[in-house]
Design an enzyme around this catalytic site. Structure first.
Site, PDB file in Angstrom:
ATOM      1  N   SER A  57       1.415  44.161  65.001  1.00 23.59           N
ATOM      2  CA  SER A  57       1.381  45.032  63.837  1.00 23.59           C
ATOM      3  C   SER A  57       0.092  45.166  63.137  1.00 23.59           C
ATOM      4  CB  SER A  57       2.673  44.702  62.876  1.00 23.59           C
ATOM      5  OG  SER A  57       2.410  43.216  62.307  1.00 23.59           O
ATOM      6  N   GLU A  77     -24.259  50.015  57.890  1.00 26.30           N
ATOM      7  CA  GLU A  77     -24.256  48.855  58.585  1.00 26.30           C
ATOM      8  C   GLU A  77     -25.125  48.523  59.708  1.00 26.30           C
ATOM      9  OE1 GLU A  77     -19.997  47.752  59.399  1.00 26.30           O
ATOM     10  OE2 GLU A  77     -19.465  47.932  57.361  1.00 26.30           O
ATOM     11  N   SER A 118     -14.255  48.830  65.212  1.00 24.36           N
ATOM     12  CA  SER A 118     -13.094  48.446  65.720  1.00 24.36           C
ATOM     13  C   SER A 118     -11.918  49.142  65.261  1.00 24.36           C
ATOM     14  CB  SER A 118     -12.991  47.013  65.612  1.00 24.36           C
ATOM     15  OG  SER A 118     -11.772  46.233  66.157  1.00 24.36           O
ATOM     16  N   HIS A 171     -20.189  36.738  63.926  1.00 27.23           N
ATOM     17  CA  HIS A 171     -20.775  37.773  62.746  1.00 27.23           C
ATOM     18  C   HIS A 171     -21.504  36.553  62.107  1.00 27.23           C
ATOM     19  CE1 HIS A 171     -20.807  39.902  58.969  1.00 27.23           C
ATOM     20  NE2 HIS A 171     -19.918  40.704  59.611  1.00 27.23           N
ATOM     21  N   HIS A 174     -15.844  36.079  65.543  1.00 27.79           N
ATOM     22  CA  HIS A 174     -15.421  37.318  64.747  1.00 27.79           C
ATOM     23  C   HIS A 174     -14.489  38.074  65.707  1.00 27.79           C
ATOM     24  CE1 HIS A 174     -15.366  40.139  61.511  1.00 27.79           C
ATOM     25  NE2 HIS A 174     -16.152  41.125  62.367  1.00 27.79           N
ATOM     26  N   GLN A 226     -13.181  44.360  56.056  1.00 31.15           N
ATOM     27  CA  GLN A 226     -14.191  44.760  54.847  1.00 31.15           C
ATOM     28  C   GLN A 226     -14.892  46.033  54.805  1.00 31.15           C
ATOM     29  OE1 GLN A 226     -16.366  41.299  53.980  1.00 31.15           O
ATOM     30  NE2 GLN A 226     -14.491  40.096  53.295  1.00 31.15           N
ATOM     31  N   GLY A 227     -15.898  45.895  55.962  1.00 33.16           N
ATOM     32  CA  GLY A 227     -17.007  46.962  55.726  1.00 33.16           C
ATOM     33  C   GLY A 227     -16.460  48.433  55.677  1.00 33.16           C
ATOM     34  N   GLU A 242      -7.867  45.293  69.743  1.00 34.70           N
ATOM     35  CA  GLU A 242      -8.871  44.114  69.825  1.00 34.70           C
ATOM     36  C   GLU A 242      -8.594  43.497  71.346  1.00 34.70           C
ATOM     37  OE1 GLU A 242     -10.125  41.611  66.852  1.00 34.70           O
ATOM     38  OE2 GLU A 242     -11.187  40.360  68.003  1.00 34.70           O
ATOM     39  N   ARG A 275     -25.608  43.066  65.584  1.00 28.56           N
ATOM     40  CA  ARG A 275     -25.050  41.740  65.224  1.00 28.56           C
ATOM     41  C   ARG A 275     -25.413  40.543  66.048  1.00 28.56           C
ATOM     42  NH1 ARG A 275     -19.041  42.759  63.482  1.00 28.56           N
ATOM     43  NH2 ARG A 275     -19.960  43.865  61.766  1.00 28.56           N
ATOM     44  N   ARG A 292     -20.186  44.816  70.154  1.00 28.23           N
ATOM     45  CA  ARG A 292     -19.527  45.861  69.378  1.00 28.23           C
ATOM     46  C   ARG A 292     -20.431  46.333  68.118  1.00 28.23           C
ATOM     47  NH1 ARG A 292     -16.242  46.144  64.679  1.00 28.23           N
ATOM     48  NH2 ARG A 292     -16.068  43.801  64.839  1.00 28.23           N
TER      49      ARG A 292
HETATM   50  P1  FAD Z   1      -4.864  42.655  64.500  1.00 29.83           P
HETATM   51  O1  FAD Z   1      -5.191  43.677  63.378  1.00 29.83           O
HETATM   52  O2  FAD Z   1      -5.211  41.359  64.616  1.00 29.83           O
HETATM   53  O3  FAD Z   1      -3.116  42.644  64.863  1.00 29.83           O
HETATM   54  C1  FAD Z   1      -2.565  41.911  65.859  1.00 29.83           C
HETATM   55  C2  FAD Z   1      -1.242  41.731  65.591  1.00 29.83           C
HETATM   56  O4  FAD Z   1      -0.645  40.919  66.566  1.00 29.83           O
HETATM   57  C3  FAD Z   1      -0.982  40.905  64.453  1.00 29.83           C
HETATM   58  O5  FAD Z   1       0.341  41.442  63.742  1.00 29.83           O
HETATM   59  C4  FAD Z   1      -0.233  39.496  64.981  1.00 29.83           C
HETATM   60  O6  FAD Z   1       0.383  38.788  64.212  1.00 29.83           O
HETATM   61  C5  FAD Z   1       0.443  40.102  66.086  1.00 29.83           C
HETATM   62  N1  FAD Z   1       0.568  38.987  67.190  1.00 29.83           N
HETATM   63  C6  FAD Z   1      -0.117  38.258  67.871  1.00 29.83           C
HETATM   64  N2  FAD Z   1       0.200  37.520  68.784  1.00 29.83           N
HETATM   65  C7  FAD Z   1       1.493  37.906  68.911  1.00 29.83           C
HETATM   66  C8  FAD Z   1       2.484  37.454  69.599  1.00 29.83           C
HETATM   67  N3  FAD Z   1       2.454  36.537  70.505  1.00 29.83           N
HETATM   68  N4  FAD Z   1       3.840  38.015  69.366  1.00 29.83           N
HETATM   69  C9  FAD Z   1       3.996  38.925  68.490  1.00 29.83           C
HETATM   70  N5  FAD Z   1       2.992  39.394  67.597  1.00 29.83           N
HETATM   71  C10 FAD Z   1       1.597  38.854  67.664  1.00 29.83           C
HETATM   72  N6  FAD Z   1     -13.492  46.091  62.058  1.00 29.83           N
HETATM   73  C11 FAD Z   1     -13.951  47.255  61.665  1.00 29.83           C
HETATM   74  O7  FAD Z   1     -13.997  48.093  62.448  1.00 29.83           O
HETATM   75  N7  FAD Z   1     -14.559  47.211  60.394  1.00 29.83           N
HETATM   76  C12 FAD Z   1     -14.458  46.253  59.553  1.00 29.83           C
HETATM   77  O8  FAD Z   1     -14.702  46.474  58.439  1.00 29.83           O
HETATM   78  C13 FAD Z   1     -13.810  44.982  60.016  1.00 29.83           C
HETATM   79  N8  FAD Z   1     -13.813  43.721  59.305  1.00 29.83           N
HETATM   80  C14 FAD Z   1     -13.275  42.917  59.810  1.00 29.83           C
HETATM   81  C15 FAD Z   1     -13.117  41.505  58.840  1.00 29.83           C
HETATM   82  C16 FAD Z   1     -12.619  40.506  59.233  1.00 29.83           C
HETATM   83  C17 FAD Z   1     -12.620  39.253  57.983  1.00 29.83           C
HETATM   84  C18 FAD Z   1     -12.004  40.492  60.475  1.00 29.83           C
HETATM   85  C19 FAD Z   1     -11.306  39.326  60.886  1.00 29.83           C
HETATM   86  C20 FAD Z   1     -12.336  41.400  61.325  1.00 29.83           C
HETATM   87  C21 FAD Z   1     -12.811  42.613  60.881  1.00 29.83           C
HETATM   88  N9  FAD Z   1     -12.957  43.629  61.807  1.00 29.83           N
HETATM   89  C22 FAD Z   1     -13.476  45.132  61.301  1.00 29.83           C
HETATM   90  C23 FAD Z   1     -12.533  43.724  63.171  1.00 29.83           C
HETATM   91  C24 FAD Z   1     -11.086  44.240  63.088  1.00 29.83           C
HETATM   92  O9  FAD Z   1     -10.546  44.225  61.776  1.00 29.83           O
HETATM   93  C25 FAD Z   1     -10.108  44.023  64.085  1.00 29.83           C
HETATM   94  O10 FAD Z   1     -10.554  43.922  65.324  1.00 29.83           O
HETATM   95  C26 FAD Z   1      -9.020  45.035  64.216  1.00 29.83           C
HETATM   96  O11 FAD Z   1      -8.252  45.059  62.886  1.00 29.83           O
HETATM   97  C27 FAD Z   1      -7.962  44.516  65.275  1.00 29.83           C
HETATM   98  O12 FAD Z   1      -6.878  45.298  65.096  1.00 29.83           O
HETATM   99  P2  FAD Z   1      -5.616  45.003  66.184  1.00 29.83           P
HETATM  100  O13 FAD Z   1      -4.370  45.728  65.781  1.00 29.83           O
HETATM  101  O14 FAD Z   1      -6.114  45.200  67.575  1.00 29.83           O
HETATM  102  O15 FAD Z   1      -5.370  43.379  66.000  1.00 29.83           O
HETATM  103  C1  SIN Z   2     -18.123  43.654  58.255  1.00 31.95           C
HETATM  104  O1  SIN Z   2     -17.660  44.243  57.399  1.00 31.95           O
HETATM  105  O2  SIN Z   2     -19.275  42.910  58.226  1.00 31.95           O
HETATM  106  C2  SIN Z   2     -17.185  43.519  59.546  1.00 31.95           C
HETATM  107  C3  SIN Z   2     -17.398  44.765  60.270  1.00 31.95           C
HETATM  108  C4  SIN Z   2     -16.827  44.784  61.621  1.00 31.95           C
HETATM  109  O3  SIN Z   2     -16.344  43.728  62.078  1.00 31.95           O
HETATM  110  O4  SIN Z   2     -16.975  46.011  62.176  1.00 31.95           O
END
Ligand code: FAD
Ligand code: SIN
Length: 542
Positions: A23, A123, A387, A240, A347, A57-58, A371, A286, A382
Site C-alpha cells: 500500500s 537534486e 522513484s 544514499h 536506500h 522527502q525530496g 520499487e 548519487r 537511479r
Molecule cells: P513502498 O512505498 O515501500 O510500499 C511497499 C508496501 O508493501 C508497504 O505498504 C509494505 O508494508 C507492503 N509490503 C511489503 N511486503 C509485504 C507483504 N509481504 N505483504 C503485504 N504487504 C507488504 N523517492 C523519490 O522519488 N523521491 C523522494 O524524495 C524519495 N525520498 C525517499 C526518502 C526515504 C526516507 C526513503 C526510504 C525513500 C525515498 N524515496 C524517494 C524512494 C521512494 O520513496 C520509494 O522507492 C517508493 O516510495 C517506493 O514505493 P512502492 O509503492 O514501490 O513501495
Molecule cells: C532525497 O530526498 O534525497 C531522496 C530522494 C530520492 O531517493 O529520490
C-alpha cells in the site's frame, strides 16, 4: 468480496478480481486506476500508510514547461543510469510523468508553490530544477495521503491491514492469487484473483544501515522468485550519501535537496572534498557521492563525514526543510550553527521483478510495479526523485493491463480454492539481523570478489533453513524472503565482473562495454537457479 471457509484446508478464502500486495504509492495508485473494474483487495502487512513512500522527502522529478522538457529529463536519467537504462522505458517515464503528476494534483495533492507557480527544487545529476515537493520536505506523506484518501472512497476497494502476502498460488503456470497470513489473528487467508500485483517496495532491511522503514524486507522478490518469476539487476543497490550518523534504525535521511540548495559535504577533517571526485561536486550522481563520502570516512578511520547547511542561511533552511530541521533539533543537532554528521546507507533497489512496460511478469496474471519491480528505467543508478514518479507512471500502466485480464475459468477458481499448498515459507527470525550484518559488510557500497563469494556461501547455508510450514510469524516470513533475496543479490553481484553505477568492485574497478547488459535470475521448474543476460534496449528497437 466473499469470505468463505474452505472446509478441507480451513483457510479463509476471499475471491476478488484483483489482489494488490502493498500500500505504498505503487499499490495504491494501481488500485485507484483499477477502481470500477471489480472487487480489489489491497493486502498490506503493517498499517496502510507504513511504506517508504510515506517517508519520501525530496520530491517528484517531473519536467514541466516552459523551462524543461521530457527529453532533458530523459537525458539526465540515462546519464545517471550508467549505460544500463532501457531507453523506451525511460522515454515513457519522462513523457508520461507530467500527466500523472497533474493527475495527482487533481486528486488533491498540494505541492509547494512560489509566486503562484509550482516550486521546483534541484537534486543531484539533474540539469535543471525539476523536483516538485510538498511541505518543504514531506512529499511522501502528501503523496501517500492523497492516494489513500482517493482509494478509501472507492466502494470496490477493501484494504486488509496487518496481512502479509506469503506465497503466490500458481496453477497450470498461471498466478491465481496469493496465500497470506492474517497477522493479528495468526491464521492463513487465501486471496483468489484474476490478476495479482506485487508492489511490496524495497530491500533496505537487508542492510544493517538503511533509510527504509522496517517493512522493506524484499518480500516481493522472495515470493516472486519462489513462484518462478524472472528477476533482474539485483546487484544494483543505491546507497544514499547523507543519512544522519546517529544511533537507531532506520537512519534518518537528510534529503539530497539540501545539497540542491547549496549545502556542502565536509570530510571527517571538516574539509570540502567533492571537487576531487567529480566536476558536479555535491550534485554528482548519487553513487559517485556515496562512494566519495565512504572513501573519505574510511581513509580517516571515521564513522561519519559532515554536511554543512550554513550556505543556505538560517531562514532558508527552516523554510525549505522544516521537517528535517525539526528532527535534527529533537536529536540535539543544530545545523544553523555547525555541520551535521552524515554517513551513506542503503536506500533503494534499482533491480527487482522483471516486467514489460505494463508491469507484466513472465508469469501470466502476475504483475509487479514500484520499487520491487524493474522495467529498466533506473539502470545501474537511479536519478534522484524518479522513484515516486516510477510508481505513478507504471502503476497506471499496470492498471490498464490488469483491467484487460479475463476472469478465471470456474474450474481454475475451484482448483485455486482447493490448492494443495496450505503452508508458507519461513526461516528463523534471528537470521534477519545476521543477514543485515553480512550484506552491509560484504555486499555493500564497495565490494570484492572474495567478500561476495563468502557472502554467497554463507547465505546459501542459511537458505537451507527456509522451509514450508503450516503457519509462521511475520519475522519468520521476512527472514525467508530476506534470505532468498540476499542470496540472489550476492550471486548477481559476483556474476557481474565490472564496476558500474552503484555496483562497485575493487577487483574489477572499470566499467566494461561487454557488461552493458542486464543479469536475469530465475528458478527452473526443477528448482535450479538459471542465470542469463538480457540486452539493454535502445530507443530504435522499441
Ligand atoms: P513502498 O512505498 O515501500 O510500499 C511497499 C508496501 O508493501 C508497504 O505498504 C509494505 O508494508 C507492503 N509490503 C511489503 N511486503 C509485504 C507483504 N509481504 N505483504 C503485504 N504487504 C507488504 N523517492 C523519490 O522519488 N523521491 C523522494 O524524495 C524519495 N525520498 C525517499 C526518502 C526515504 C526516507 C526513503 C526510504 C525513500 C525515498 N524515496 C524517494 C524512494 C521512494 O520513496 C520509494 O522507492 C517508493 O516510495 C517506493 O514505493 P512502492 O509503492 O514501490 O513501495
Ligand atoms: C532525497 O530526498 O534525497 C531522496 C530522494 C530520492 O531517493 O529520490
Amino acid at each position: 468480496m466473499n469470505p468463505t471457509d474452505t472446509s478441507a484446508a480451513k483457510i479463509e478464502t476471499i475471491r476478488c478480481r484483483y489482489a494488490i500486495i502493498g500500500s505504498g504509492i505503487a499499490g495504491l495508485w494501481t488500485a485507484l486506476h483499477l477502481a470500477g473494474h471489480g472487487p480489489i483487495a489491497v493486502i498490506t502487512k503493517s498499517n496502510v500508510r507504513e511504506s517508504s513512500t510515506q517517508y519520501a522527502q525530496g520530491g517528484i522529478a517531473v519536467s514541466l514547461p516552459p523551462t524543461d522538457s521530457p527529453e532533458l529529463h530523459e537525458q539526465d536519467t540515462l546519464r545517471a543510469g550508467a549505460g544500463l537504462c532501457d531507453e523506451p522505458a525511460v522515454a515513457i517515464l519522462t513523457q508520461e510523468g507530467p500527466g500523472v503528476v497533474r493527475e495527482l494534483i487533481s486528486y488533491g495533492a498540494v505541492f509547494d508553490r512560489e509566486n503562484g507557480h509550482l516550486a521546483y527544487g534541484m537534486e543531484a545529476a539533474h540539469a535543471t530544477n525539476r523536483i516538485v515537493h510538498a511541505h518543504g520536505d514531506a512529499t511522501g506523506e502528501e503523496v501517500e495521503r492523497t492516494a489513500y484518501e482517493a482509494v478509501r472512497h472507492e466502494p470496490e476497494v477493501e484494504i486488509y491491514e496487518t496481512t502479509a502476502a506469503a506465497e503466490l498460488l500458481i496453477i497450470g503456470g498461471e498466478c491465481v492469487g496469493v496465500q497470506s497470513v492474517n497477522l493479528s489473528e495468526g491464521r492463513l487467508v487465501r486471496f483468489i484473483a484474476d490478476a495479482t500485483l506485487i508492489a511490496t517496495g524495497g530491500v533496505g532491511s537487508l542492510y544493517r544501515y538503511s533509510t527504509n522503514p522496517p517493512v522493506a524486507t524484499a518480500d516481493g522478490i522472495g515470493i516472486a522468485f519462489r513462484a518462478g518469476a524472472a528477476l533482474q539487476d539485483l546487484e544494483f543497490v543505491q546507497f544514499h550519501p547523507t543519512a544522519l550518523a546517529a544511533a537507531g534504525y532506520p537512519k534518518f535521511l537528510i534529503s539530497e535537496a539540501v545539497r540542491g540548495e547549496g549545502a556542502r559535504l565536509l570530510n571527517p577533517q571538516a574539509q570540502p572534498f567533492m571537487s576531487r571526485y567529480h566536476p558536479q561536486e555535491e550534485l554528482a550522481p548519487r553513487d559517485v557521492v556515496a562512494r566519495a563520502v565512504y572513501t573519505e570516512m574510511v581513509s580517516a578511520h571515521s564513522d561519519h563525514a559532515y554536511l554543512d547547511f550554513t550556505p543556505l542561511g538560517t531562514a532558508r533552511m527552516r523554510q525549505r526543510f522544516p521537517g528535517i530541521i525539526e528532527e535534527l533539533h529533537e536529536r540535539g543537532f543544530h545545523p544553523e550553527d555547525e555541520p551535521v554528521p552524515v554517513t551513506p546507507v542503503a536506500h533503494y533497489m534499482m533491480g527487482g521483478i522483471a516486467t514489460d512496460l505494463h508491469g507484466r511478469t513472465n508469469i501470466p496474471r502476475l504483475f509487479a510495479c514500484g520499487e520491487c519491480a524493474t522495467y529498466g528505467v533506473h539502470g545501474a543508478n537511479r536519478l534522484a526523485s524518479n522513484s515516486l514518479l516510477d510508481g505513478l507512471v507504471f502503476g497506471k500502466r499496470s492498471a490498464a493491463a490488469m483491467a484487460q485480464i479475463e476472469l478465471l475459468a470456474p474450474a481454475e477458481e475451484r482448483q485455486a480454492a482447493a490448492h494443495e499448498q496450505v503452508g508458507v515459507y519461513a526461516a528463523p527470525a534471528p537470521l534477519k539481523e545476521r543477514i543485515a550484518d553480512l550484506m552491509w559488510e560484504q555486499v555493500g557500497i564497495i565490494r570484492t570478489g572474495d567478500g561476495l563469494a563468502q557472502a554467497q556461501a554463507q547465505l546459501q547455508q542459511w537458505a537451507e533453513q527456509i522451509e514450508l510450514r503450516s503457519q509462521a510469524t511475520l519475522g519468520e516470513l521476512e527472514a525467508a524472503n530476506m534470505g532468498q533475496a540476499a542470496l540472489l543479490m550476492a550471486i548477481a553481484a559476483l556474476h557481474r565482473t565490472e564496476s558500474r553505477g552503484a555496483h562497485y568492485r575493487t577487483d574489477f574497478p572499470e566499467t566494461s562495454r561487454q557488461w552493458r547488459k542486464h543479469v536475469v535470475l530465475r528458478k527452473s521448474e526443477a528448482g535450479e537457479l538459471l542465470v542469463s543476460d538480457r540486452s539493454v534496449e535502445s530507443r530504435t528497437e522499441s
